[in-house]
Scaffold this motif. Structure first.
Motif, PDB file in Angstrom:
ATOM      1  N   GLY A 158       3.278  -4.470   1.767  1.00 48.99           N
ATOM      2  CA  GLY A 158       3.631  -4.361   3.133  1.00 48.99           C
ATOM      3  C   GLY A 158       3.633  -5.792   3.555  1.00 48.99           C
ATOM      4  N   GLU A 159       3.413  -5.889   4.531  1.00 55.92           N
ATOM      5  CA  GLU A 159       3.121  -6.673   5.740  1.00 55.92           C
ATOM      6  C   GLU A 159       3.047  -8.645   4.438  1.00 55.92           C
ATOM      7  N   LYS A 160       1.301  -7.601   4.182  1.00 58.62           N
ATOM      8  CA  LYS A 160       0.681  -8.797   2.717  1.00 58.62           C
ATOM      9  C   LYS A 160       0.137  -8.487   2.307  1.00 58.62           C
ATOM     10  N   ALA A 161      -0.694  -7.074   1.961  1.00 60.88           N
ATOM     11  CA  ALA A 161      -1.020  -6.309   1.230  1.00 60.88           C
ATOM     12  C   ALA A 161      -0.422  -5.529   0.441  1.00 60.88           C
ATOM     13  N   THR A 162      -0.460  -5.855  -0.966  1.00 60.51           N
ATOM     14  CA  THR A 162       0.147  -4.701  -1.551  1.00 60.51           C
ATOM     15  C   THR A 162      -0.918  -3.620  -2.883  1.00 60.51           C
ATOM     16  N   THR A 163      -1.840  -3.729  -2.066  1.00 62.65           N
ATOM     17  CA  THR A 163      -3.303  -2.659  -2.770  1.00 62.65           C
ATOM     18  C   THR A 163      -4.401  -2.457  -1.353  1.00 62.65           C
ATOM     19  N   THR A 164      -4.420  -1.487  -1.292  1.00 63.09           N
ATOM     20  CA  THR A 164      -6.063  -1.715  -0.371  1.00 63.09           C
ATOM     21  C   THR A 164      -6.528  -0.685  -0.812  1.00 63.09           C
ATOM     22  N   VAL A 165      -8.375  -0.625  -0.218  1.00 60.10           N
ATOM     23  CA  VAL A 165      -9.145   0.387  -0.315  1.00 60.10           C
ATOM     24  C   VAL A 165      -9.790   0.874   1.076  1.00 60.10           C
ATOM     25  N   ALA A 166      -9.509   1.710   1.573  1.00 56.72           N
ATOM     26  CA  ALA A 166     -10.103   1.940   2.271  1.00 56.72           C
ATOM     27  C   ALA A 166     -11.180   3.148   2.017  1.00 56.72           C
ATOM     28  N   ILE A 167     -12.001   3.902   3.648  1.00 57.91           N
ATOM     29  CA  ILE A 167     -13.108   4.174   3.374  1.00 57.91           C
ATOM     30  C   ILE A 167     -12.767   5.749   4.672  1.00 57.91           C
ATOM     31  N   GLY A 168     -12.338   6.960   4.145  1.00 55.45           N
ATOM     32  CA  GLY A 168     -12.457   7.610   5.601  1.00 55.45           C
ATOM     33  C   GLY A 168     -13.483   8.689   5.447  1.00 55.45           C
ATOM     34  N   PRO A 182       2.049 -12.203  -3.869  1.00 50.10           N
ATOM     35  CA  PRO A 182       2.562 -11.479  -4.736  1.00 50.10           C
ATOM     36  C   PRO A 182       2.064 -10.730  -5.834  1.00 50.10           C
ATOM     37  N   HIS A 183       0.734 -10.817  -5.808  1.00 47.55           N
ATOM     38  CA  HIS A 183      -0.269  -9.866  -6.621  1.00 47.55           C
ATOM     39  C   HIS A 183      -0.335  -8.283  -6.989  1.00 47.55           C
ATOM     40  N   SER A 184       0.894  -7.757  -7.503  1.00 49.50           N
ATOM     41  CA  SER A 184       1.114  -5.901  -6.637  1.00 49.50           C
ATOM     42  C   SER A 184       1.598  -5.672  -7.731  1.00 49.50           C
ATOM     43  N   LEU A 185       1.043  -4.769  -7.586  1.00 50.97           N
ATOM     44  CA  LEU A 185       1.215  -3.554  -9.161  1.00 50.97           C
ATOM     45  C   LEU A 185       2.656  -2.978  -9.003  1.00 50.97           C
ATOM     46  N   GLY A 186       2.863  -2.322  -7.667  1.00 47.61           N
ATOM     47  CA  GLY A 186       3.941  -2.140  -7.891  1.00 47.61           C
ATOM     48  C   GLY A 186       5.536  -2.737  -8.316  1.00 47.61           C
ATOM     49  N   LEU A 187       5.460  -3.979  -7.371  1.00 53.50           N
ATOM     50  CA  LEU A 187       6.238  -5.380  -7.879  1.00 53.50           C
ATOM     51  C   LEU A 187       6.063  -5.954  -9.479  1.00 53.50           C
TER      52      LEU A 187
END
Length: 612
Positions: A158-168, A182-187
């Motif tokens: 995204g801007e800087k993050a490639t993976t995030t965890v949130a609590i809803g 640059p550590h990204s599963l998508g990339l």
């Protein structure tokens, strides 16, 4: 009444979504209107469409929310280039003019574009910006059927993050962890997509579809050399093998040397067992990363529900393994999990997180089956078909269902155009090509003569929700075709010794089950459960097909040819019908048979689209 318009644009798959007092009203991707796959341009057509569907004028929209923050992304680019200097200067030199002349001033660009749509939109202060992964997370949690959930978002960056965890919880959403570029599963997955000769941001599906033909013999090599994977699923990528951070390609010569072959050239190099094994290996690594992540999150937070979004969440193979793993009791994946869905998440984030708006939780979810795009009335369908010089018969609904089910049972391939267009990459029974899953030859026929795409690519089954566990090892729902599960063992056909010994593409023509057209070579299927509550017409069609055949399953693939966006209008549908070997088109209450059409209207328009 608060009208919120969400927008995603300028990278790929631009889209618009309309949320009114927290309710999802409409959403659509720009590509469907411009007929340019993954169109990244400002979604003017999609905006007009979602506003028209909602009966809202742009001047009456309270907030317009863009799905990411350009300044944060720009700062990440600068940091990356500075860290790698002088490497990557060529890439830096090419990227900077676009940022300095436009991208840094996106609020002005968005305002000017909105003014072109409606001169009555006069207040730029109504334009807001959400963070990229917050938009993804909001799109996953707020429409879900859960009051509380862990929310996992995974994509390229995204801007800087490639993976995030949130609590809803309720109407709140808090990001608690992140992994950064640059550590990204998508990339990582995209790098292998590139290495295999497929196009990034569209070819990832091909890698996933190719994987079952191969053996994951490179999985340990990837985990040893490229990915430092921890027990909790966090990881780091060895950048000495990649070029995406500062270069103009995804991988470098060291990457190719590691696997012993150069990047595949799609126009000249055939797919070999090597490429299938590479696909199987990266899919195995992706599965391992996602499973380690989800297991650790389930342990750490002790919440039984998981929501997912981001482009990696479209990897339905990994999703199915997460569900069967059982660390989370229930999972819900946003059907427009990629950047298009960011437009919806941005609008929902503004309603709940900025304005403190209430949240109403629906029993199944709030996506309305993802049938959120434009709808064409019967009179408009007839008018467009008439202008296209189509020959059609108008039938009442019951007769229409009977005739279509009979055509399918007779082995015909049917274009099915009904109701509101789907939002997201999957056709879910409103803009679909349908066929009989019991046919031995249907997968090959649809791939080569209708879709004009690679023969190895699998097709999905649409199954009546009440019968899913009779045909597949899946307990529960998969309304958005985002879970892969095995075909029921009792439906398998035992292979001969010679068939079982086959490798690669040779496996394709082996009859593996009672429904071979939707059974992949590993006996898996990407399942769509069909529910009468969200799509009564499609449900009725499959029910009638079951009455004729004893099979409550249909082949369902998107109504388009390779590299073309899914059809939007009746005109698009007729054009695709005449440009392929489809036998029947059913649009609204109109039924068209190929032999009755003027053959002079047939066309091969595949050259109009950039190859995917």
């Amino acid at each position: 009444m608060t009208n919120i318009l969400g927008i995603s644009a300028f990278y790929h798959d631009s889209a618009a979504s309309l949320v009114v007092d927290g309710a999802i009203i409409s959403a659509a991707q720009e590509e469907r209107f411009t007929r340019r796959k993954a169109d990244e341009r400002f979604p003017s057509n999609a905006i007009r469409s979602v506003l028209q569907t909602g009966g809202v004028l742009l001047k009456d929209v309270d907030y317009v929310v863009f799905y990411e923050k350009p300044l944060l992304k720009f700062s990440r680019l600068l940091e990356t280039y500075l860290d790698a200097a002088p490497s990557g200067f060529d890439s830096f030199r090419k990227a900077m003019p676009a940022w300095l002349t436009g991208k840094l001033f996106q609020k002005r660009i968005i305002f000017d574009e909105l003014r072109r749509i409606d001169r009555g939109f006069k207040d730029p202060s109504r334009i807001l910006f959400s963070e990229h992964h917050v938009s993804h997370a909001a799109s996953a949690f707020f429409p879900s059927p859960f009051n509380e959930a862990v929310v996992l978002t995974l994509d390229g960056v995204g801007e800087k993050a490639t993976t995030t965890v949130a609590i809803g919880r309720g109407a709140t959403l808090d990001v608690v962890r992140e992994l950064r570029f640059p550590h990204s599963l998508g990339l990582l997955y995209a790098a292998f997509c590139y290495y295999l000769g497929f196009k990034i941001n569209s070819g990832e599906y091909k890698v996933m579809g190719l994987a079952p033909y191969g053996v994951p013999r490179f999985k340990s090599l990837i985990l040893e050399k490229l990915v430092d994977l921890k027990e909790d699923g966090t990881f780091r990528l060895d950048q000495s093998y990649f070029a995406y951070a500062t270069g103009l390609k995804m991988t470098n010569a060291r990457f190719a040397s590691l696997f012993g072959q150069p990047v595949r050239r799609p126009d000249t190099d055939p797919l070999t067992d090597f490429h299938m094994d590479v696909a199987a290996s990266i899919q195995g690594v992706a599965d391992e990363i996602v499973l380690r992540l989800t297991r650790s999150l389930a342990r750490d937070f002790a919440i039984p529900n998981l929501c997912m979004a981001g482009g990696v969440a479209l990897n339905c193979v990994a999703n199915g393994k997460v569900l069967r793993d059982g660390a989370f009791k229930r999972i819900w994946v946003q059907p427009a999990a990629g950047d298009a869905g960011g437009s919806l998440g941005a609008a929902l984030a503004a309603w709940h997180l900025k304005l403190g708006g209430e949240r109403v939780i629906a029993k199944q979810d709030s996506m309305k089956g993802s049938y959120l795009g434009p709808e064409f009335g019967q009179s408009e369908i007839e008018a467009q078909l008439s202008r296209a010089k189509a020959v059609f018969e108008v039938m009442p609904p019951d007769q229409l269902i009977d005739a279509t089910a009979a055509a399918l049972a007779d082995g015909k391939a049917v274009g099915w155009f009904q109701g509101r267009m789907e939002f997201g990459p999957r056709a879910l029974g409103n803009r679909s090509i349908l066929a009989d899953p019991r046919s031995d030859h249907m997968q090959k026929t649809l791939n080569l003569k209708v879709k004009f795409r690679e023969s190895f690519r699998p097709f999905a089954p649409s199954v009546l929700s009440a019968h899913v566990s009779d045909w597949f090892d899946l307990e529960g729902e998969s309304p958005y075709m985002l879970l892969v599960a095995p075909v029921k063992q009792s439906r398998h056909r035992a292979m001969t010794v010679s068939e079982a010994a086959m490798f690669g593409i040779d496996k394709l023509n082996v009859r593996r089950s009672e429904i071979p057209a939707v059974t992949h070579v590993d006996y898996s299927a990407r399942i769509q459960t069909v529910h009468v509550e969200t799509n009564p017409l499609y449900h009725a069609l499959i029910t009638r097909f079951e009455a004729l055949t004893g099979c409550p399953v249909l082949v369902n693939t998107s109504f388009n040819v390779r590299s073309e966006p899914i059809v939007c209008s009746p005109t698009d549908a007729f054009r695709c019908f005449m440009g392929t070997d489809l036998d029947v088109l059913v649009a609204g209450n109109c039924v068209l048979h190929k032999p009755k059409q003027d053959s002079a209207l047939a066309m091969d328009y595949r050259g109009e689209f950039e190859p995917d």
